[in-house]
Motif scaffolding. Sequence first.
Motif, mmCIF file in Angstrom:
data_model
loop_
_atom_site.group_PDB
_atom_site.id
_atom_site.type_symbol
_atom_site.label_atom_id
_atom_site.label_comp_id
_atom_site.label_asym_id
_atom_site.label_seq_id
_atom_site.Cartn_x
_atom_site.Cartn_y
_atom_site.Cartn_z
ATOM 1 N N ALA A 229 28.933 1.711 72.671
ATOM 2 C CA ALA A 229 27.901 1.079 73.484
ATOM 3 C C ALA A 229 28.538 -0.016 74.336
ATOM 4 C CB ALA A 229 26.813 0.478 72.602
ATOM 5 N N THR A 230 28.022 -0.232 75.533
ATOM 6 C CA THR A 230 28.362 -1.452 76.244
ATOM 7 C C THR A 230 27.645 -2.600 75.541
ATOM 8 O OG1 THR A 230 26.519 -1.193 77.791
ATOM 9 C CG2 THR A 230 28.638 -0.232 78.421
ATOM 10 N N VAL A 231 28.208 -3.808 75.634
ATOM 11 C CA VAL A 231 27.631 -4.912 74.864
ATOM 12 C C VAL A 231 27.555 -6.183 75.697
ATOM 13 C CG1 VAL A 231 28.448 -3.990 72.646
ATOM 14 C CG2 VAL A 231 29.867 -5.646 73.877
ATOM 15 N N THR A 232 26.546 -6.983 75.381
ATOM 16 C CA THR A 232 26.478 -8.376 75.791
ATOM 17 C C THR A 232 26.318 -9.174 74.514
ATOM 18 O OG1 THR A 232 25.411 -7.797 77.894
ATOM 19 C CG2 THR A 232 25.246 -10.089 77.171
ATOM 20 N N VAL A 233 27.331 -9.951 74.166
ATOM 21 C CA VAL A 233 27.340 -10.700 72.904
ATOM 22 C C VAL A 233 27.473 -12.172 73.249
ATOM 23 C CG1 VAL A 233 28.378 -10.932 70.624
ATOM 24 C CG2 VAL A 233 28.512 -8.732 71.825
ATOM 25 N N GLN A 234 26.461 -12.960 72.909
ATOM 26 C CA GLN A 234 26.440 -14.369 73.284
ATOM 27 C C GLN A 234 26.050 -15.250 72.098
ATOM 28 O OE1 GLN A 234 23.596 -13.755 76.583
ATOM 29 N NE2 GLN A 234 25.172 -14.501 77.972
ATOM 30 N N ARG A 235 26.849 -16.275 71.882
ATOM 31 C CA ARG A 235 26.566 -17.330 70.886
ATOM 32 C C ARG A 235 26.346 -16.742 69.482
ATOM 33 N NH1 ARG A 235 23.570 -18.030 75.185
ATOM 34 N NH2 ARG A 235 21.699 -17.329 74.058
ATOM 35 N N CYS A 236 27.199 -15.810 69.093
ATOM 36 C CA CYS A 236 27.096 -15.218 67.763
ATOM 37 C C CYS A 236 28.218 -15.719 66.864
ATOM 38 C CB CYS A 236 27.141 -13.698 67.850
ATOM 39 S SG CYS A 236 25.648 -12.986 68.582
ATOM 40 N N ASP A 237 27.945 -15.781 65.569
ATOM 41 C CA ASP A 237 28.933 -16.112 64.548
ATOM 42 C C ASP A 237 29.302 -14.811 63.851
ATOM 43 O OD1 ASP A 237 29.881 -16.821 61.762
ATOM 44 O OD2 ASP A 237 29.677 -18.840 62.573
ATOM 45 N N ILE A 238 30.587 -14.440 63.927
ATOM 46 C CA ILE A 238 31.045 -13.123 63.472
ATOM 47 C C ILE A 238 32.176 -13.303 62.477
ATOM 48 C CG2 ILE A 238 32.141 -10.971 64.225
ATOM 49 C CD1 ILE A 238 30.730 -11.432 66.958
ATOM 50 N N SER A 239 32.060 -12.687 61.299
ATOM 51 C CA SER A 239 33.086 -12.854 60.270
ATOM 52 C C SER A 239 33.007 -11.726 59.250
ATOM 53 C CB SER A 239 32.900 -14.207 59.552
ATOM 54 O OG SER A 239 31.675 -14.209 58.821
#
Length: 389
Positions: A229-239
Motif C-alpha cells: 500500500a502507499t502510506v501517509t504516516v504522521q506522528r506515530c510511535d513505532i516499536s
Amino acid sequence: MSARHHTSAELGKRHGLRRARDIALTTGLALGALVLASGCKPVAGKPAPPVPTIPTSSTIPAPTSAPTSTETPTTTSAPPSTTTVSSGSPTASSTLKPSTPKPTAPQPGTPPPNGSAPQPGQVGFRGDRAKLKVVDGPGSAPPGTTWNSGALRFSGNVTLENVYVKGGIEYNGKGTLTIKNSVIEGNHNSWAPLLGNSGHINVSDTTITYKDDQWPGPQWGNGAIHGDATVTVQRCDISGTPDGIQNGPGNSTIEQNYIHDLLRAGTYPNNTHNDGIQSYGGPNTVIRFNRIDISADGKAYDGTHQNAAVFIMEGDAGQTTGLQIVGNYLAGGGYIMRVGASARAAVITDNKFGTTAGGWGETFVDKGATIAAWSNNVSSSNKQINKPS
C-alpha cells in the motif's frame, strides 16, 4: 502478495552482497559481517509459520567467517478479502462503547512543532487508553471489519478512530484505510501489526507495536507497517518489530514519527536485519522530520542485527525519483543511511546522525545514484558530513 515481493527480496540480497563486496575491497572489513546488512523483504500474507522462541539475549556476537546467505523467499498469497466496505457503508470508528477500561497513564510531552523531529513521548497515541474501544476478537470487531485468527481484516474505505486493536490489521482494498488516535498491538497470529496489501493507508497519532513473547517465523523481517500500500504516516510511535516501516510502491510520506526499540532476535544467519525505514524504490518517497533510532547499548551496530535507520533499496523497475530525506534524526545501522543506485536527484538535507560506534559510517550511496541537494547533514559531533562521491 504478488511476485514483485520475490523480485524485491532477490534484489535485496543481490544488492546487499554486491555492496558487501565493494565495501570489503575498499575498507578491508569482513565480508561475513557486511552480508548481514543486506535487505530482506519477506512476502506478505499470513503463512502460519512455526513459532520459535525469541532468544533471551538480544545481542549476538558477529560471525567470524562469511557464510552463504540462507534467506529464501517463500511463496504465499495475500489473505482473501472477507468483507468489503464501500464509501457509502458505515465506517469502523469509535461509535461503539468501549469495553471494561484498564487504567493507563497518558504519554508525556506535547506534540512536536511543525518542521522538527519529535522527542520520545511526543508522538503516538497520547491520551487515556482506558477510553479507547478495545478490539480483541470477533465480538468487538468494528462495523465493516472481520476478525480472523488474531487480525482485523477488511477492504474498501474505512476509518478506525479511538480504537485499541490487540492484534494485527490487514487491509486488502483499493480504497483508503484511515487510522487516527489509536493503539495497535500486533502478535504472532498476524503477519505484521499493520499490513497493507494494496490501496492507501493513512495513519496518524497512533502507537504501533508488537506485544507477544512468540516470534512469527524464523526469518521474519516485517515492519510494524508493511506491504504494497502507499502510506501517509504522521506522528506515530513505532516499536517492537524487526523493521519500523517497509514501503513498496513509493508515493508515500513518512513524517514526524518516532521509530525505536526494534526487535533484535535470532542468531546468524537466521537473525533480524533491522531497518527503521526500508523502501523498495518507487517515486516520491518523502521521509522528513522523523526520529529513527535503531541503535542499542550505545552502538550503532551490535555486529549482527542492525542494517540502517533508513535503507532505500534499488527500485524493482526503473529509477527512484522524487526521494526526500529531510530534517530527520537518524541513529543505528552498519551504515545509518543507505541509498540505492536507482535513486535520481535525491534531496538529502538537514539530517542529524547519531554515533557510528560499531559500524562503518553515517552514509553509503551506491554508485549510479545522483543527489540534487545535499546540505547541513551533521554527525553526532556536529561536524558537517561531506556529500558522498
